[in-house]
Design an enzyme around this catalytic site. Structure first.
Site, PDB file in Angstrom:
ATOM      1  N   SER A 142     -17.365  -6.212 -25.230  1.00  0.00           N
ATOM      2  CA  SER A 142     -16.115  -5.486 -24.976  1.00  0.00           C
ATOM      3  C   SER A 142     -15.012  -6.517 -24.765  1.00  0.00           C
ATOM      4  CB  SER A 142     -16.282  -4.656 -23.694  1.00  0.00           C
ATOM      5  OG  SER A 142     -15.039  -4.150 -23.242  1.00  0.00           O
ATOM      6  N   TYR A 155     -19.350  -3.264 -15.011  1.00  0.00           N
ATOM      7  CA  TYR A 155     -19.140  -3.279 -16.468  1.00  0.00           C
ATOM      8  C   TYR A 155     -18.650  -4.654 -16.924  1.00  0.00           C
ATOM      9  CZ  TYR A 155     -17.586  -1.435 -21.043  1.00  0.00           C
ATOM     10  OH  TYR A 155     -17.395  -1.202 -22.395  1.00  0.00           O
TER      11      TYR A 155
HETATM   12  P1  NAD Z   1     -20.612   6.611 -26.160  1.00  0.00           P
HETATM   13  O1  NAD Z   1     -20.703   7.202 -24.791  1.00  0.00           O
HETATM   14  O2  NAD Z   1     -19.999   7.382 -27.267  1.00  0.00           O
HETATM   15  O3  NAD Z   1     -22.046   6.136 -26.660  1.00  0.00           O
HETATM   16  C1  NAD Z   1     -22.972   5.538 -25.798  1.00  0.00           C
HETATM   17  C2  NAD Z   1     -24.328   5.630 -26.450  1.00  0.00           C
HETATM   18  O4  NAD Z   1     -25.284   5.028 -25.573  1.00  0.00           O
HETATM   19  C3  NAD Z   1     -24.802   7.068 -26.667  1.00  0.00           C
HETATM   20  O5  NAD Z   1     -25.571   7.133 -27.857  1.00  0.00           O
HETATM   21  C4  NAD Z   1     -25.681   7.328 -25.453  1.00  0.00           C
HETATM   22  O6  NAD Z   1     -26.662   8.337 -25.659  1.00  0.00           O
HETATM   23  C5  NAD Z   1     -26.321   5.961 -25.313  1.00  0.00           C
HETATM   24  N1  NAD Z   1     -26.886   5.713 -23.999  1.00  0.00           N
HETATM   25  C6  NAD Z   1     -26.266   5.803 -22.780  1.00  0.00           C
HETATM   26  N2  NAD Z   1     -27.158   5.520 -21.823  1.00  0.00           N
HETATM   27  C7  NAD Z   1     -28.341   5.255 -22.425  1.00  0.00           C
HETATM   28  C8  NAD Z   1     -29.628   4.909 -21.972  1.00  0.00           C
HETATM   29  N3  NAD Z   1     -29.914   4.776 -20.675  1.00  0.00           N
HETATM   30  N4  NAD Z   1     -30.608   4.718 -22.890  1.00  0.00           N
HETATM   31  C9  NAD Z   1     -30.357   4.879 -24.214  1.00  0.00           C
HETATM   32  N5  NAD Z   1     -29.156   5.209 -24.707  1.00  0.00           N
HETATM   33  C10 NAD Z   1     -28.173   5.392 -23.814  1.00  0.00           C
HETATM   34  O7  NAD Z   1     -19.844   5.240 -25.933  1.00  0.00           O
HETATM   35  P2  NAD Z   1     -19.223   4.176 -26.962  1.00  0.00           P
HETATM   36  O8  NAD Z   1     -17.803   4.068 -26.645  1.00  0.00           O
HETATM   37  O9  NAD Z   1     -19.649   4.431 -28.357  1.00  0.00           O
HETATM   38  O10 NAD Z   1     -19.916   2.861 -26.397  1.00  0.00           O
HETATM   39  C11 NAD Z   1     -20.856   2.102 -27.123  1.00  0.00           C
HETATM   40  C12 NAD Z   1     -20.805   0.672 -26.632  1.00  0.00           C
HETATM   41  O11 NAD Z   1     -19.507   0.130 -26.893  1.00  0.00           O
HETATM   42  C13 NAD Z   1     -21.023   0.524 -25.133  1.00  0.00           C
HETATM   43  O12 NAD Z   1     -21.814  -0.623 -24.877  1.00  0.00           O
HETATM   44  C14 NAD Z   1     -19.624   0.326 -24.599  1.00  0.00           C
HETATM   45  O13 NAD Z   1     -19.612  -0.393 -23.403  1.00  0.00           O
HETATM   46  C15 NAD Z   1     -19.004  -0.451 -25.736  1.00  0.00           C
HETATM   47  N6  NAD Z   1     -17.534  -0.420 -25.758  1.00  0.00           N
HETATM   48  C16 NAD Z   1     -16.860   0.764 -25.859  1.00  0.00           C
HETATM   49  C17 NAD Z   1     -15.465   0.744 -25.887  1.00  0.00           C
HETATM   50  C18 NAD Z   1     -14.651   1.987 -26.017  1.00  0.00           C
HETATM   51  O14 NAD Z   1     -13.420   1.894 -25.878  1.00  0.00           O
HETATM   52  N7  NAD Z   1     -15.216   3.129 -26.328  1.00  0.00           N
HETATM   53  C19 NAD Z   1     -14.787  -0.470 -25.794  1.00  0.00           C
HETATM   54  C20 NAD Z   1     -15.510  -1.648 -25.674  1.00  0.00           C
HETATM   55  C21 NAD Z   1     -16.896  -1.608 -25.664  1.00  0.00           C
END
Ligand code: NAD
Length: 260
Positions: A142, A155
Site C-alpha cells: 500500500s 495496517y
Molecule cells: P477488499 O475488501 O475488496 O478485498 C479483500 C479480500 O481479502 C477479499 O477477497 C476478502 O474476502 C479477503 N480476505 C479478508 N480477510 C481474509 C482472511 N482472513 N482470509 C482470506 N481472505 C480474506 O479489499 P481491497 O481493497 O481489494 O484490498 C486488497 C488488498 O489491497 C489489501 O491487502 C489492502 O490492504 C490492499 N490495498 C487496498 C487499497 C484500497 O484503497 N482499496 C489501497 C492500498 C492497498
C-alpha cells in the site's frame, strides 16, 4: 504470455485481488482463488476468460489453513508459479484505543500470511525451469507501506513489514528466476475503502460524494482512484520477461500520494 502457468491470488473474491486475478487470467494463467463472500460470481468472471479456476477458502490468519491451501493448489495444478499475497483488512483507531485482538488480526492477515504462503511456494518455484527457478511473488502492500497515516498503526506496520519482506525475498532468490516485488496502491474504490467513506458520512453528516472528495483531496494529487484493472496490468508486467530483473521494488500506483 502466461499460458500453462498457475497463479494463486489470496483475497481474490473482491476488489484488487479479483482485478489482478482477471488480468493474469487474460494472459492465460490458471487461477487459484481465495477469499470470503460471494465466490460463484467472481469465479464465473474468471472462467469466462477461458482458463481453469478453482477456489480455496483458507482463512489467511491461520497458518495451518494456508498450508492446506498451498497443498490444494499443488494437487490441482502441479505447482504455484505466481503467488499474489493480496488478502488484507483494515482497522482504524488511535493506538491507545486499538484493540489487541484487531492488532493481531491485521498483522496476521496483512503480513504473516504472506510469509507463510511465500515459504510454502518457494521450493517448487526454485525447482522449476530445470532447477534454474521460475516464479513471481507479488505482495500487495500500500502507499501505507511507504508512508504513515494516523489511526492505522497495525495496517501501516503490516504494510511496511510487507515491503521489508518483499526486499528479503527478492534478495534471497536474486540469482534464480524467482522475483519478488510489491505493489503499493493509493486509494482504490473497493469495500475496504467504501467502509472508510461510510464512516466519514456517518461522523460528519456529509454525502458520499463529499466524503470521496475529502478522502482524495487529503492524499491524492490526481483526485482519482486507481482501479483494480490498472493494478492487474502492473502485476502482468512483473510476470513478463521484461520483469526478469525487477527485484525487490515497492512500486506505488497512487496518484502522486507518496511523491509529496
Ligand atoms: P477488499 O475488501 O475488496 O478485498 C479483500 C479480500 O481479502 C477479499 O477477497 C476478502 O474476502 C479477503 N480476505 C479478508 N480477510 C481474509 C482472511 N482472513 N482470509 C482470506 N481472505 C480474506 O479489499 P481491497 O481493497 O481489494 O484490498 C486488497 C488488498 O489491497 C489489501 O491487502 C489492502 O490492504 C490492499 N490495498 C487496498 C487499497 C484500497 O484503497 N482499496 C489501497 C492500498 C492497498
Amino acid at each position: 504470455m502466461l499460458k500453462g502457468k498457475t497463479a494463486l491470488v489470496t483475497g481474490s473474491t473482491s476488489g484488487i485481488g479479483l482485478g489482478i486475478a482477471k488480468a493474469l487470467a487474460r494472459q492465460g494463467a490458471n487461477i487459484v482463488m481465495n477469499g470470503f463472500g460471494d465466490v460463484a460470481g467472481p469465479k464465473a468472471e474468471i472462467a469466462a476468460l477461458g482458463v481453469q479456476v478453482t477456489h480455496h477458502n483458507a482463512d489467511m490468519s491461520r497458518p495451518e489453513e494456508i498450508e492446506a491451501m498451498m497443498a490444494f493448489a499443488a494437487a490441482q495444478f502441479g505447482r504455484v508459479d505466481i503467488l499474489v499475497n493480496n488478502a488484507g483488512i483494515q482497522h482504524v483507531a488511535r493506538i491507545e484505543n486499538f484493540s489487541t485482538e484487531r492488532w493481531d488480526a491485521v498483522i496476521a492477515i496483512n503480513l504473516s500470511s504472506a510469509f507463510h504462503a511465500t515459504r510454502l511456494a518457494l521450493p517448487a518455484m526454485l525447482a522449476a525451469n530445470e532447477g534454474k527457478g521460475w516464479g513471481r511473488i507479488i505482495n500487495v502492500a500500500s502507499a501505507h507501506g511507504l508512508v504513515g497515516s494516523p489511526e492505522k498503526s497495525a495496517y501501516v506496520a503490516a504494510k511496511h513489514g510487507l515491503v521489508g519482506l518483499t526486499k528479503v525475498t527478492a534478495l534471497e532468490n536474486a540469482t534464480s528466476g524467482v522475483t519478488c516485488n510489491a505493489i503499493c496502491p493509493g486509494w482504490v474504490l473497493t469495500p475496504i475503502v467504501q467502509k472508510q467513506l461510510d464512516a466519514k458520512v456517518a461522523a460528519q453528516g456529509i454525502t458520499n460524494e463529499a466524503a470521496t472528495e475529502q478522502l482524495l483531496r487529503e492524499k491524492e494529487p490526481s483526485m482519482q482512484f486507481t482501479t483494480p484493472d490498472e493494478l492487474g496490468e502492473l502485476a502482468v508486467f512483473f510476470c513478463s520477461a521484461a520483469g526478469n530483473n525487477v527485484r525487490g521494488v515497492a512500486w506505488n500506483m497512487d496518484g502522486g500520494w507518496v511523491a509529496q
